[in-house]
Design a protein around this motif. Structure first.
Motif, mmCIF file in Angstrom:
data_model
loop_
_atom_site.group_PDB
_atom_site.id
_atom_site.type_symbol
_atom_site.label_atom_id
_atom_site.label_comp_id
_atom_site.label_asym_id
_atom_site.label_seq_id
_atom_site.Cartn_x
_atom_site.Cartn_y
_atom_site.Cartn_z
ATOM 1 N N GLU A 31 53.376 24.960 -6.425
ATOM 2 C CA GLU A 31 52.593 24.405 -6.925
ATOM 3 C C GLU A 31 52.221 24.839 -7.961
ATOM 4 O O GLU A 31 51.115 23.232 -8.734
ATOM 5 C CB GLU A 31 51.199 25.091 -6.347
ATOM 6 N N SER A 32 52.106 25.935 -8.830
ATOM 7 C CA SER A 32 51.562 26.056 -10.372
ATOM 8 C C SER A 32 52.388 25.059 -10.832
ATOM 9 O O SER A 32 51.776 24.147 -12.025
ATOM 10 C CB SER A 32 51.404 27.424 -11.027
ATOM 11 N N ARG A 33 53.314 24.820 -10.630
ATOM 12 C CA ARG A 33 54.492 24.315 -11.841
ATOM 13 C C ARG A 33 54.176 22.403 -11.849
ATOM 14 O O ARG A 33 54.076 22.026 -12.974
ATOM 15 C CB ARG A 33 55.819 23.737 -11.172
ATOM 16 N N TYR A 34 53.782 22.119 -10.256
ATOM 17 C CA TYR A 34 53.169 20.505 -10.408
ATOM 18 C C TYR A 34 51.771 19.930 -11.001
ATOM 19 O O TYR A 34 51.367 19.018 -11.223
ATOM 20 C CB TYR A 34 53.815 19.872 -9.166
ATOM 21 N N ALA A 35 50.448 21.474 -10.523
ATOM 22 C CA ALA A 35 49.210 21.228 -11.298
ATOM 23 C C ALA A 35 49.569 20.762 -12.562
ATOM 24 O O ALA A 35 49.402 20.574 -12.688
ATOM 25 C CB ALA A 35 48.631 22.305 -10.586
ATOM 26 N N SER A 36 50.635 21.559 -13.191
ATOM 27 C CA SER A 36 50.713 21.559 -14.898
ATOM 28 C C SER A 36 50.909 20.146 -15.086
ATOM 29 O O SER A 36 50.878 19.279 -16.193
ATOM 30 C CB SER A 36 51.350 22.796 -15.446
ATOM 31 N N ILE A 37 52.035 20.011 -14.664
ATOM 32 C CA ILE A 37 53.204 18.803 -14.525
ATOM 33 C C ILE A 37 51.898 17.439 -14.662
ATOM 34 O O ILE A 37 51.652 16.833 -15.886
ATOM 35 C CB ILE A 37 54.521 18.410 -14.292
ATOM 36 N N PHE A 38 51.212 17.977 -14.107
ATOM 37 C CA PHE A 38 50.398 16.028 -12.841
ATOM 38 C C PHE A 38 49.177 16.114 -14.035
ATOM 39 O O PHE A 38 48.456 15.401 -14.608
ATOM 40 C CB PHE A 38 50.424 16.495 -11.901
ATOM 41 N N PRO A 146 53.906 -3.405 -16.910
ATOM 42 C CA PRO A 146 53.984 -3.364 -17.971
ATOM 43 C C PRO A 146 52.975 -2.481 -18.527
ATOM 44 O O PRO A 146 52.076 -2.675 -17.726
ATOM 45 C CB PRO A 146 53.934 -4.650 -19.228
ATOM 46 N N GLY A 147 53.541 -1.375 -19.413
ATOM 47 C CA GLY A 147 52.269 -0.606 -19.783
ATOM 48 C C GLY A 147 52.690 0.371 -19.028
ATOM 49 O O GLY A 147 52.208 1.529 -19.220
ATOM 50 N N SER A 148 53.886 0.689 -17.575
ATOM 51 C CA SER A 148 53.778 1.954 -16.941
ATOM 52 C C SER A 148 54.112 2.866 -17.284
ATOM 53 O O SER A 148 54.763 2.999 -18.618
ATOM 54 C CB SER A 148 54.095 1.325 -15.228
ATOM 55 N N LEU A 149 53.528 4.464 -16.228
ATOM 56 C CA LEU A 149 54.620 5.075 -16.778
ATOM 57 C C LEU A 149 55.869 5.675 -15.662
ATOM 58 O O LEU A 149 55.663 5.428 -14.339
ATOM 59 C CB LEU A 149 53.298 6.258 -17.607
ATOM 60 N N LEU A 150 56.839 6.288 -16.297
ATOM 61 C CA LEU A 150 58.231 7.186 -15.366
ATOM 62 C C LEU A 150 57.315 8.509 -15.152
ATOM 63 O O LEU A 150 58.340 8.596 -16.508
ATOM 64 C CB LEU A 150 58.858 6.404 -15.685
ATOM 65 N N LEU A 151 57.667 9.305 -14.113
ATOM 66 C CA LEU A 151 58.208 10.878 -14.657
ATOM 67 C C LEU A 151 59.085 11.427 -14.229
ATOM 68 O O LEU A 151 59.710 11.066 -12.821
ATOM 69 C CB LEU A 151 56.944 11.592 -14.109
ATOM 70 N N ALA A 152 60.130 11.388 -14.070
ATOM 71 C CA ALA A 152 61.541 11.748 -14.293
ATOM 72 C C ALA A 152 62.152 13.083 -13.926
ATOM 73 O O ALA A 152 62.005 13.745 -15.431
ATOM 74 C CB ALA A 152 62.630 10.729 -14.287
ATOM 75 N N GLN A 153 63.093 13.715 -12.894
ATOM 76 C CA GLN A 153 63.588 15.724 -12.851
ATOM 77 C C GLN A 153 64.255 14.615 -11.859
ATOM 78 O O GLN A 153 64.487 14.748 -11.031
ATOM 79 C CB GLN A 153 62.060 16.445 -13.335
ATOM 80 N N GLN A 154 65.153 16.408 -12.063
ATOM 81 C CA GLN A 154 66.849 16.022 -11.090
ATOM 82 C C GLN A 154 66.456 17.598 -11.066
ATOM 83 O O GLN A 154 66.957 18.174 -11.121
ATOM 84 C CB GLN A 154 68.213 15.764 -11.622
ATOM 85 N N PRO A 187 56.994 19.879 -19.671
ATOM 86 C CA PRO A 187 57.810 21.128 -19.296
ATOM 87 C C PRO A 187 58.790 21.172 -18.208
ATOM 88 O O PRO A 187 58.450 20.355 -17.057
ATOM 89 C CB PRO A 187 56.228 22.219 -18.353
ATOM 90 N N PHE A 188 59.492 22.360 -17.928
ATOM 91 C CA PHE A 188 60.410 22.335 -16.508
ATOM 92 C C PHE A 188 61.400 21.525 -16.524
ATOM 93 O O PHE A 188 61.216 20.383 -14.922
ATOM 94 C CB PHE A 188 59.427 22.578 -15.001
ATOM 95 N N ASP A 189 62.401 20.116 -17.277
ATOM 96 C CA ASP A 189 62.181 19.625 -17.384
ATOM 97 C C ASP A 189 61.948 18.523 -16.680
ATOM 98 O O ASP A 189 62.906 17.736 -15.899
ATOM 99 C CB ASP A 189 64.162 19.556 -16.986
ATOM 100 N N HIS A 190 61.245 18.050 -17.375
ATOM 101 C CA HIS A 190 60.798 16.456 -16.604
ATOM 102 C C HIS A 190 60.515 15.515 -18.123
ATOM 103 O O HIS A 190 60.393 15.942 -19.085
ATOM 104 C CB HIS A 190 58.916 16.955 -16.156
ATOM 105 N N TYR A 191 60.811 14.203 -17.797
ATOM 106 C CA TYR A 191 61.151 13.664 -19.106
ATOM 107 C C TYR A 191 59.711 12.466 -18.394
ATOM 108 O O TYR A 191 59.692 11.679 -17.149
ATOM 109 C CB TYR A 191 62.613 12.551 -18.708
#
Length: 199
Positions: A31-38, A146-154, A187-191
């Motif tokens: 939870e804290s990981r994704y709270a920080s990412i978001f 157009p102008g949107s974002l993609l958040l990706a992680q594997q 962080p945490f290998d998110h792109y």
């Protein structure tokens, strides 16, 4: 497909996962990981928009995003009907959760052409054969505005279902080779990618 419907999501039948609160407690360490990412992501987003979550699983990523971005409209798909049945019963927030093939993201007659302001792909592509993952990456570009974002992680743990773990440069290329512009590692290998060049 049979593996995901009958084995991978056996947790949906467990008493330890029979409510959303219990499911979240089982993964609370994230939870804290994704709270920080978001929160980092939210600084680049408007106050309202449409987000697509690819491979919703328990819906934890959708939930934690909605806790921060409360006025966003949430969509999420999975290729497992088993997990979607569980989510439709247990997911506690407004969201349109639906079944779709990773190569054809649609809901009935709604094809979502240039529809989303944000696409989130976390722990998903490693479950897809490489060629299917390529076609999925192209599909994420199609449904994005157009102008949107993609958040990706594997996911990179050596698990039997992780059939397509890529090196970092190859994972980035999976999306950048299908239209997305890569511009930031989080962080945490998110792109983070955008549908238009930053500048």
């Amino acid at each position: 497909q049979n593996y995901y419907e009958n084995y991978y999501h056996n947790w949906t039948k467990s008493n330890s996962w029979d409510t959303f609160d219990k499911a979240i407690q089982n993964v609370v360490q994230y939870e804290s990981r994704y709270a920080s990412i978001f929160r980092i992501l939210s600084s680049r987003l408007s106050n309202a928009g449409r987000a697509l979550f690819c491979g919703v699983h328990q819906g934890k990523d959708c939930f934690w995003f909605q806790e921060i971005m409360q006025d966003w409209e949430i969509f999420g798909f999975d290729f497992s009907r088993t997990v979607l049945e569980w989510c439709k019963i247990n997911y506690p927030k407004p969201a349109q959760l639906f079944w779709a093939d990773a190569e054809q993201i649609c809901l009935g007659q709604q094809t979502f052409d240039v529809y989303f302001d944000l696409v989130v792909c976390i722990d998903f592509t490693e479950h897809l054969p490489y060629q299917k993952a390529l076609r999925f990456a192209k599909e994420t570009f199609r449904v994005a505005k157009p102008g949107s974002l993609l958040l990706a992680q594997q996911g990179t743990c050596p698990l039997p279902e992780h059939i397509n773990i890529l090196k970092e440069q190859d994972f980035i290329r999976l999306f950048s080779g299908n239209g997305w512009n890569y511009f930031q590692k989080l962080p945490f290998d998110h792109y983070l990618f955008t549908k238009e060049a930053i500048g």
